[in-house]
Design an enzyme around this catalytic site. Sequence first.
Site, PDB file in Angstrom:
ATOM      1  N   HIS A  24       0.748  -1.217   0.051  1.00  0.00           N
ATOM      2  CA  HIS A  24      -0.089  -0.075   0.044  1.00  0.00           C
ATOM      3  C   HIS A  24       0.767   1.310   0.098  1.00  0.00           C
ATOM      4  O   HIS A  24       0.731   2.287  -0.755  1.00  0.00           O
ATOM      5  CB  HIS A  24      -0.829   0.120   1.116  1.00  0.00           C
ATOM      6  CG  HIS A  24      -1.531   1.250   1.630  1.00  0.00           C
ATOM      7  ND1 HIS A  24      -3.183   1.452   1.199  1.00  0.00           N
ATOM      8  CD2 HIS A  24      -1.273   2.420   1.979  1.00  0.00           C
ATOM      9  CE1 HIS A  24      -3.344   2.530   1.473  1.00  0.00           C
ATOM     10  NE2 HIS A  24      -2.253   3.254   2.028  1.00  0.00           N
ATOM     11  N   GLU A  25       1.813   1.158   0.883  1.00  0.00           N
ATOM     12  CA  GLU A  25       2.839   2.356   0.919  1.00  0.00           C
ATOM     13  C   GLU A  25       3.799   2.831  -0.238  1.00  0.00           C
ATOM     14  O   GLU A  25       3.726   3.683  -0.846  1.00  0.00           O
ATOM     15  CB  GLU A  25       3.594   2.264   2.358  1.00  0.00           C
ATOM     16  CG  GLU A  25       2.750   2.265   3.565  1.00  0.00           C
ATOM     17  CD  GLU A  25       1.717   3.573   3.785  1.00  0.00           C
ATOM     18  OE1 GLU A  25       2.159   4.780   3.132  1.00  0.00           O
ATOM     19  OE2 GLU A  25       1.011   3.457   4.335  1.00  0.00           O
TER      20      GLU A  25
END
Length: 299
Positions: free
Chosen positions: A142-143
């Site tokens: 996600h990051e």
Amino acid sequence: MPRTRFAPDRGLVTRMVTTMFLIGLLYVVFVGVLIALFGRSWPIVVVVAGGLFVAQFWFSDRIAAFGMGAHEVTPEQAPELHGAVDRLCALADMPKPRVAVADSDVPNAFATGRNQRNALVCATTGLLRRLEPDELEGVLAHELSHVAHRDVAVMTIASFLGVLAGVMTRVALWGGIGRSRDSTTGLVMVLVPLVSAVVYVISFLLTRLLSRYRELSADRTGALLTGRPSALASALTKVTGQMARIPTRDLRRAEPYNAFWFAPALSPGTSLANLLSSHPTLEQRLEQLGRISAQLGRG
């Protein structure tokens, strides 16, 4: 932007361009109003605005990392974290960012940096203690999606413009009031804070709208990259469920950086949380991941 294996998101690109255009236009109008009101003080306004903007753009990653207490770690110091980042970067075909850890019991993570070459990905000690390896990879995917899509740089700049409006207002008032004590001073002291407040509110709302979409986009592209949306959903459920057990003082310390965290840190009693939150609701995020899981299952 260097190509990666993260799925492209045209909707995110459109929203980023639109947000930056509108905030940039708003900012230009604001500077023009200050110049018109303060006349001979306009060089101070321009120099301060330009200097602060350039400093924020070039040093945003260091500012964010310092503010959130992050410190870089070596593979020997955090082998599990580095190993997960190595695997994901190889899978996404992207440069490995710097890896950091923040000494905080708040289970969270963030990414910062103006491009892939100077990006930094950070996880808190609270997150590392609570997540299983596949869940950690889901959060890191996600990051890394934020880094690949460069929306973290857009959010940094967009968020800063509202703060910069307040700084410029104080500088302009200082310069203008020091220059003149005529009958217009009272009008200026009323108009400038009013205009500044309008600029801040509009920029705040624009960045909140972009922030919610970019979080959904990062969930989607991160889940597609790993092929395990259920792991990300499990991590989301754990992280948000643990927030209520974190001391209020720790949550309040993390709240100013909510736009950059994996999940918002909201202290008890926070009002209008859904309306003003930088993130979509947990239900929205889990529903999207459920749809992705069903699509991958059919595939």
